[in-house]
Design a protein around this motif. Sequence first.
Motif, short mmCIF file in Angstrom:
data_model
loop_
_atom_site.label_atom_id
_atom_site.label_comp_id
_atom_site.label_asym_id
_atom_site.label_seq_id
_atom_site.Cartn_x
_atom_site.Cartn_y
_atom_site.Cartn_z
N LYS A 10 0.84 -1.21 0.00
CA LYS A 10 0.00 0.00 0.00
C LYS A 10 0.87 1.26 0.00
CE LYS A 10 -4.18 -1.74 0.18
NZ LYS A 10 -5.17 -1.50 -0.85
N VAL A 11 1.94 1.25 0.80
CA VAL A 11 2.83 2.41 0.82
C VAL A 11 3.53 2.55 -0.53
CG1 VAL A 11 4.89 3.42 1.89
CG2 VAL A 11 3.12 2.37 3.32
N ARG A 12 3.97 1.45 -1.10
CA ARG A 12 4.60 1.50 -2.44
C ARG A 12 3.63 2.10 -3.45
NH1 ARG A 12 7.12 -4.57 -2.49
NH2 ARG A 12 9.04 -4.09 -1.38
N ASP A 13 2.39 1.65 -3.41
CA ASP A 13 1.39 2.11 -4.38
C ASP A 13 1.11 3.61 -4.26
OD1 ASP A 13 1.18 -0.51 -5.26
OD2 ASP A 13 -0.72 -0.90 -4.26
N LEU A 14 1.28 4.18 -3.09
CA LEU A 14 1.03 5.61 -2.90
C LEU A 14 2.05 6.48 -3.64
CD1 LEU A 14 0.13 5.68 0.89
CD2 LEU A 14 -1.43 6.07 -1.03
N SER A 19 12.06 13.32 -2.28
CA SER A 19 13.30 13.65 -3.00
C SER A 19 14.54 13.79 -2.11
CB SER A 19 13.10 14.90 -3.84
OG SER A 19 12.71 15.98 -3.03
N PRO A 20 14.43 14.21 -0.85
CA PRO A 20 15.66 14.32 -0.05
C PRO A 20 16.29 12.97 0.32
CG PRO A 20 13.90 15.64 0.92
CD PRO A 20 13.29 14.79 -0.16
N SER A 21 15.59 11.89 0.13
CA SER A 21 16.09 10.57 0.53
C SER A 21 17.28 10.13 -0.31
CB SER A 21 14.98 9.53 0.41
OG SER A 21 15.50 8.23 0.65
N ARG A 22 18.24 9.50 0.34
CA ARG A 22 19.38 8.91 -0.38
C ARG A 22 19.02 7.53 -0.93
NH1 ARG A 22 23.84 8.26 3.80
NH2 ARG A 22 22.04 7.58 4.98
N PHE A 23 17.88 6.97 -0.53
CA PHE A 23 17.54 5.58 -0.86
C PHE A 23 16.50 5.42 -1.95
CE2 PHE A 23 18.95 5.89 3.53
CZ PHE A 23 20.06 5.06 3.48
N ALA A 24 15.57 6.34 -2.02
CA ALA A 24 14.50 6.22 -3.02
C ALA A 24 13.89 7.60 -3.25
CB ALA A 24 13.41 5.25 -2.54
N ASP A 25 13.28 7.79 -4.40
CA ASP A 25 12.66 9.08 -4.69
C ASP A 25 11.24 9.17 -4.13
OD1 ASP A 25 11.44 7.33 -6.41
OD2 ASP A 25 11.71 8.56 -8.20
N HIS A 26 10.80 8.11 -3.45
CA HIS A 26 9.48 8.09 -2.83
C HIS A 26 9.59 7.45 -1.44
CE1 HIS A 26 10.05 4.28 -4.94
NE2 HIS A 26 9.29 3.76 -4.00
N VAL A 27 8.57 7.66 -0.63
CA VAL A 27 8.55 7.12 0.73
C VAL A 27 8.49 5.59 0.66
CG1 VAL A 27 7.17 6.95 2.85
CG2 VAL A 27 7.48 9.16 1.72
N THR A 28 9.31 4.93 1.49
CA THR A 28 9.29 3.48 1.62
C THR A 28 9.18 3.14 3.10
OG1 THR A 28 11.70 3.27 1.83
CG2 THR A 28 10.78 3.18 -0.41
N VAL A 29 8.86 1.90 3.38
CA VAL A 29 8.82 1.42 4.76
C VAL A 29 9.64 0.15 4.89
CG1 VAL A 29 6.60 2.45 5.38
CG2 VAL A 29 6.67 0.16 4.44
N SER A 30 10.24 0.00 6.04
CA SER A 30 10.90 -1.24 6.41
C SER A 30 10.19 -1.72 7.67
CB SER A 30 12.38 -1.00 6.71
OG SER A 30 13.05 -0.54 5.57
N LEU A 31 9.84 -2.99 7.69
CA LEU A 31 9.08 -3.54 8.81
C LEU A 31 9.86 -4.67 9.46
CD1 LEU A 31 5.67 -3.74 6.95
CD2 LEU A 31 6.35 -2.02 8.59
#
Length: 73
Positions: A10-14, A19-31
Amino acid sequence: MAVARRILQKVRDLRIPHSPSRFADHVTVSLGLATVNPSMNDRAADLSARADEALYQAKRSGRDRTVNRNEME
């Protein structure tokens, strides 16, 4: 794990821009998940520590993922 996978997707789909992230251009979650069959010797803090270990393992493994630390490990 099924609920964690749905949350992750669901978070991926959003595709929320991040842009400030060094890891991805969109919000991600680690669980980080942990499971145990409770006994009289178990402490909530131990379960929480296992979940925390799983969370950091997910981050070290590339983020945007779920890691489960079950009692069989």
